[in-house]
Structure formats: structure tokens, C-alpha cells
Motif scaffolding. Structure first.
Motif, short mmCIF file in Angstrom:
data_model
loop_
_atom_site.label_atom_id
_atom_site.label_comp_id
_atom_site.label_asym_id
_atom_site.label_seq_id
_atom_site.Cartn_x
_atom_site.Cartn_y
_atom_site.Cartn_z
N LEU A 287 0.82 -1.21 0.00
CA LEU A 287 0.00 0.00 0.00
C LEU A 287 0.85 1.26 0.00
CD1 LEU A 287 -2.62 -1.23 2.61
CD2 LEU A 287 -3.08 -0.80 0.18
N GLY A 288 1.98 1.21 0.71
CA GLY A 288 2.87 2.36 0.75
C GLY A 288 3.42 2.70 -0.62
N LYS A 289 3.78 1.66 -1.38
CA LYS A 289 4.28 1.89 -2.73
C LYS A 289 3.19 2.48 -3.62
CE LYS A 289 5.70 0.77 -7.06
NZ LYS A 289 4.90 0.85 -8.31
N ILE A 290 1.98 1.98 -3.49
CA ILE A 290 0.86 2.51 -4.28
C ILE A 290 0.60 3.97 -3.92
CG2 ILE A 290 -1.63 2.33 -4.64
CD1 ILE A 290 -1.29 -0.73 -4.31
N ALA A 291 0.63 4.28 -2.63
CA ALA A 291 0.43 5.67 -2.20
C ALA A 291 1.50 6.58 -2.76
CB ALA A 291 0.40 5.75 -0.67
N ASN A 292 2.75 6.10 -2.77
CA ASN A 292 3.84 6.89 -3.36
C ASN A 292 3.58 7.17 -4.84
OD1 ASN A 292 5.30 6.98 -0.98
ND2 ASN A 292 6.53 5.18 -1.47
N ASP A 293 3.14 6.14 -5.56
CA ASP A 293 2.86 6.30 -7.00
C ASP A 293 1.75 7.31 -7.23
OD1 ASP A 293 4.76 4.41 -7.50
OD2 ASP A 293 3.41 2.91 -8.36
N ILE A 294 0.69 7.20 -6.43
CA ILE A 294 -0.44 8.12 -6.58
C ILE A 294 0.01 9.55 -6.35
CG2 ILE A 294 -2.69 8.79 -5.65
CD1 ILE A 294 -2.74 6.18 -7.27
N ARG A 295 0.86 9.76 -5.36
CA ARG A 295 1.36 11.11 -5.07
C ARG A 295 2.20 11.63 -6.23
NH1 ARG A 295 4.70 10.09 -0.24
NH2 ARG A 295 5.19 12.31 -0.35
N LEU A 296 3.06 10.76 -6.78
CA LEU A 296 3.91 11.19 -7.90
C LEU A 296 3.07 11.50 -9.14
CD1 LEU A 296 7.02 8.82 -7.78
CD2 LEU A 296 7.05 11.32 -7.75
N LEU A 297 2.18 10.59 -9.48
CA LEU A 297 1.38 10.78 -10.70
C LEU A 297 0.42 11.97 -10.58
CD1 LEU A 297 0.58 7.03 -11.45
CD2 LEU A 297 2.09 8.54 -12.77
N GLY A 298 0.07 12.31 -9.34
CA GLY A 298 -0.81 13.46 -9.13
C GLY A 298 -0.07 14.74 -8.83
N SER A 299 1.27 14.71 -8.88
CA SER A 299 2.06 15.89 -8.51
C SER A 299 1.86 17.02 -9.51
CB SER A 299 3.54 15.53 -8.40
OG SER A 299 4.03 15.04 -9.64
N MET A 328 -4.88 12.18 1.35
CA MET A 328 -5.26 10.81 1.68
C MET A 328 -4.12 9.83 1.45
SD MET A 328 -8.14 11.53 2.85
CE MET A 328 -8.56 9.88 3.36
N ALA A 329 -3.34 10.06 0.39
CA ALA A 329 -2.18 9.21 0.15
C ALA A 329 -1.11 9.43 1.22
CB ALA A 329 -1.61 9.48 -1.24
N GLU A 330 -0.95 10.67 1.65
CA GLU A 330 0.01 10.97 2.72
C GLU A 330 -0.39 10.28 4.01
OE1 GLU A 330 1.24 15.45 1.11
OE2 GLU A 330 -0.28 15.21 2.65
N MET A 331 -1.68 10.31 4.31
CA MET A 331 -2.18 9.62 5.51
C MET A 331 -1.89 8.13 5.43
SD MET A 331 -4.88 7.41 6.28
CE MET A 331 -6.05 7.73 4.96
N LEU A 332 -2.15 7.53 4.27
CA LEU A 332 -1.91 6.10 4.10
C LEU A 332 -0.43 5.78 4.28
CD1 LEU A 332 -3.01 3.31 3.46
CD2 LEU A 332 -2.79 3.84 1.02
N ASN A 333 0.44 6.61 3.74
CA ASN A 333 1.88 6.41 3.93
C ASN A 333 2.25 6.39 5.41
OD1 ASN A 333 2.78 8.11 0.94
ND2 ASN A 333 3.39 6.05 1.45
N MET A 334 1.72 7.35 6.16
CA MET A 334 2.09 7.43 7.59
C MET A 334 1.60 6.22 8.37
SD MET A 334 1.91 11.47 8.63
CE MET A 334 0.45 11.95 7.72
N VAL A 335 0.41 5.74 8.04
CA VAL A 335 -0.09 4.53 8.69
C VAL A 335 0.81 3.35 8.36
CG1 VAL A 335 -2.00 2.87 8.71
CG2 VAL A 335 -2.47 5.32 8.88
#
Length: 459
Positions: A287-299, A328-335
Motif C-alpha cells: 500500500l505504501g508503494k501505491i500511495a507513493n505512486d499516486i502522489r507522484l502521478l498526481g504531482s 489521503m495518500a500521505e495519511m496512508l503512507n504514515m499509517v
């Protein structure tokens, strides 16, 4: 404040007369004022159900009278329902093995059972915490079992369904974006084309693998050491207790449990808990990798990749007006980071056991259940507040794709790797597209270039 006096092996203890807990719980409150964090309500719930199953098994074997068994069963049901939630104040960081928590349950259930029988709290001749509520049990087998039952149940009820829902979202996104061709990226550098649908299907598949890992861990979590009592020998239990208590607990929880195949290994080691923790950690890494991707693709929206449009959920800055963050992706990363830390603690605690028992069960149980809870909640929130609302920014995607130098890869079978590399390098130096350089150098006719370099033909 009115109080009652109870006596244990260390002497007299004064207890608030309204409290259902007794002397051992009061000593634990005084001895362990560490974090202010109490044992998980889920853990108390399933531990109470074990007490209920034990009372039923002891009644069936004739060791417990019908009157006492009925009162204990009723009291355990009330505890499991959360009715006495404020009566479990013992800190997570407590005496090893969880004796304080086991006795907290024994005392609360005993005193409530006494009330149900018309007595007053502390009248342990009617129902005794050790002799009756804890009959045929030890902290060492019941705490161990409660860990497994609670983790098993909460993964089935919360974490696995949350992950399945998120996987289903990405499966839908894969279908929705199946015709959106975009630039691929490896090493954070431009690569050959891929569809946005293919990218999303990778997330769907990765979550499916994580779910499989969690489901595999349930098999070991379903083996319980109930009846092993102190060290695995089964001292002080009736001949049929072990089978009966497992049968009763399975019926109560509607989860199929079975006796541990290797009782002494199960008492000594936390292999099932370690396997479950690793499966939870693997899910968090995924999930952390997915959240990272979402953040990058949405940057962006101007200076980043800007290929995904993420649902705006809240303002992103206290000083920069109009800034929206991938919250929301940042929150998921922290969890996920918290889950990694919990897994590390569990690994250390699992390695810390000695001889017939690992005394560090309380922190293993708390961190595992905490990870299940926060990861389940985070996945649900991320799914509903972000993943389901993701949109493709086709304008940015097409602009990036048109400038993709890696399209030269498609030329290699026709002109060779070295020549294709020269064309890509020249296109980069001159700020042109690969097709423009090929046409300028007369590499092949435009119609042939259009066919070979068409991104839709490359995916």
C-alpha cells in the motif's frame, strides 16, 4: 470514597467499592503507570468469549456447577458486549505474559457473576476469579489464544474486506483507463508506453497478492493452545476439556478453530503471530508503494507529472492560497510507517522468549491488533476519499507521451539499437520528437513511422 478491602498473597488492598476489578488489577494499575494506553477493546472482547467457552466446557465436564457456570457465562457475555469497558484500565506495558489482563478479566467477570447471584462484590465464596472463572486455564494458554482469536477475527472482519474493496476499485479503474496510453517510467526516467489501465491493474494485482498472504496466515492463527495451561502439559484440566473448549469457542465466534498440533511449540513460540505480522507488514509495504505512486502521478499541477487528478479533500497550506495536497495518500503512507514499526517490535518480542514461554505477549498482541485497526481504517478512508475519485488528466498524459524519447525502442528491430539510441539522443539535444528526427534524416517513410511509433501499437 467508599472502598472494600481485598486480600491476596501480598496482603490487603483497598479498592473503590464501585469497581468490578479486584486486588490484582489494582496492583497492576499502581505498578504500571506507563503509557496511559490500555489493552485493545477487541482483545478484551475475544478474551471474554474465551472465558465464556471455558465456563461452558467446565460445565460439560462437571467441574463447574450449573449456577456458577450460568452466572459466569452471562457476565462474560456482558464484558464481551463492552458493558464494562471502563473496568479494564491496565496499561499495555505491564507484567510479562499478560497475567494482569487475565486477572483483570477474571475479577470483573467474577464480581459481576456474584452480583447476578445476588451477592456483593468481593464475596469470592460465590464465584472466585481463580477457582471458577479461571478454571482449567492459565494466562499462558488463554492470553496466547486470545491473541490469535482476536487477530484472526479482526483480519477477517476488517482488514481483508477493506483490501478487497480497494482492489475492486483499482480493478474498475483499470477498465476505465484501459485505452489511455501514457508514458511508462522506470528509474524515474521515461520508458516505453503503457496504458493507465495497465498501471492501475498492477495496483489491483499487488493488493490481491497481499490479501492471499493474510489469508494464508489465518490457518496458523486458527490453531489454539487452549488446555495447555501453564507450560503445555494440561495440568488441572479434565480429559475432555481441550476438545470441548475449542468446540464451544468455534461455535461462539463462528470461526473454525482447532487444537494446536504442537502444543509445546505453540506455548514457547509466537510463529503464527510472527507470520501474521509479516503478512500485515507486506500489505502495508504494498500500500505504501501505491500511495507513493499516486502522489507522484498526481504531482503538480504545473511543475509535476500531473497525470492523475486526485479528489480535493481539504486545503493543503496555511500560507499558500489554493494549494491542494494528496492528503489521503500521505495519511496512508504514515499509517504504513507505523505498521512497519509495529512489525519490528513484534519481531523483537517474538525473539525474546525463553524456555517454556514468551512473556512478551502483551506488546505482541497490542501492536498486531493496532496495526490491523489502523491499516483497515486507513485503507477504507483512502478508498472512499481518494481512489474511487481518481481521474485521468489526458491532456498532460498525451503531452508527455508525444515527447517520449523511449519511443525509439520501437525502431530497434528495424535500424538497430545503436542507431535508435543516436536518434533518441539527437531528439533530446534538439528538443524534437523521435519522429521529427527520423523524418529529417529520412530513416523511413512517414507512413511507416506513423505505424511503428504509434503508442497504441506499443502497448
Amino acid at each position: 470514597m467508599p472502598y472494600r478491602t481485598e486480600r491476596d498473597v501480598l496482603g490487603k488492598v483497598k479498592i473503590d467499592s464501585s469497581s468490578y476489578y479486584g486486588s490484582e488489577t489494582k496492583r497492576a494499575i499502581d505498578n504500571f503507570p506507563v503509557s496511559g494506553i490500555t489493552v485493545s477493546p477487541d482483545f478484551i472482547h475475544y478474551y471474554a468469549l474465551i472465558k465464556k467457552a471455558a465456563a461452558k466446557a467446565n460445565l460439560k465436564s462437571g467441574k463447574l456447577s450449573q449456577e456458577r457456570a450460568s452466572a459466569i457465562i452471562k457476565a462474560a457475555e456482558e464484558v464481551a458486549s463492552g458493558k464494562f469497558a471502563d473496568q479494564f484500565p491496565v496499561d499495555v506495558f505491564q507484567a510479562g505474559a499478560g497475567t494482569s489482563t487475565n486477572m483483570n478479566l477474571n475479577e470483573v467477570i467474577a464480581n459481576r457473576a456474584i452480583e447476578l447471584l445476588g451477592g456483593r462484590k468481593g464475596d469470592y465464596k460465590k464465584v472466585h476469579p481463580n477457582d471458577h472463572v479461571n478454571m482449567s486455564q492459565s494466562t499462558n494458554d488463554t492470553y496466547h489464544a486470545a491473541m490469535r482469536v482476536a487477530a484472526n477475527a479482526t483480519m477477517r472482519r476488517n482488514l481483508i474486506p477493506a483490501l478487497k474493496a480497494l482492489a475492486a476499485t483499482f480493478q474498475k479503474k483499470a477498465a476505465e483507463f484501459r485505452n489511455v496510453v501514457k508514458i511508462g517510467r522506470t528509474h524515474l526516467q521515461d520508458a516505453v508506453p503503457i496504458t493507465l489501465g495497465d498501471e492501475m491493474s498492477g495496483y489491483y494485482g499487488a493488493i490481491e497478492y497481499a490479501i492471499e498472504g493474510l489469508e494464508q496466515s489465518l490457518a496458523q492463527l486458527s490453531e489454539l493452545p487452549l488446555g495447555g495451561t501453564a507450560v503445555g502439559t494440561g495440568i488441572n484440566i479434565s480429559k475432555d476439556y481441550k476438545a470441548n473448549v475449542i468446540r464451544e469457542l468455534s461455535a461462539i465466534t463462528r470461526i473454525k478453530f482447532k487444537p494446536a498440533r504442537h502444543m509445546y511449540a505453540t506455548m514457547q513460540q509466537e510463529y503464527a503471530e510472527l507470520a501474521a505480522s509479516n503478512a500485515i507488514k507486506t500489505a502495508a509495504i504494498t500500500l505504501g508503494k501505491i500511495a507513493n505512486d499516486i502522489r507522484l502521478l498526481g504531482s503538480g499541477p504545473r511543475a509535476g507529472l500531473n497525470e492523475l487528478i486526485l479528489p480535493p479533500v481539504q486545503p493543503g497550506s496555511s500560507i499558500m492560497p489554493g494549494k491542494i495536497n494528496p492528503s489521503m495518500a500521505e495519511m496512508l503512507n504514515m499509517v504504513c510507517f507505523e505498521v512497519y514499526g509495529n512489525a519490528c517490535t513484534i519481531e523483537q518480542a517474538c525473539s525474546g522468549g525463553q524456555l517454556e514461554l514468551n512473556v512478551f505477549m502483551p506488546i505482541i498482541a497490542f501492536d498486531m491488533l493496532y496495526s490491523i485497526k489502523i491499516l483497515s481504517n486507513a485503507v477504507n478512508a483512502f478508498n472512499s476519499r481518494c481512489a474511487r475519485g481518481i481521474k485521468a488528466n489526458t491532456k498532460a498524459i498525451n503531452a508527455n507521451l508525444e515527447r517520449n524519447l523511449s519511443l525509439a525502442t520501437a525502431l530497434s528491430p528495424y535500424i538497430g539499437y545503436a542507431k535508435a539510441a543516436d536518434i533518441a539522443a539527437k531528439a533530446y539535444r534538439e528538443g524534437k520528437t523521435v519522429k521529427e528526427v527520423c523524418l529529417a534524416e529520412g530513416i523511413m517513410p512517414k507512413q511507416e513511422l506513423d505505424r511503428i511509433l504509434n503508442p497504441k501499437n506499443l502497448v
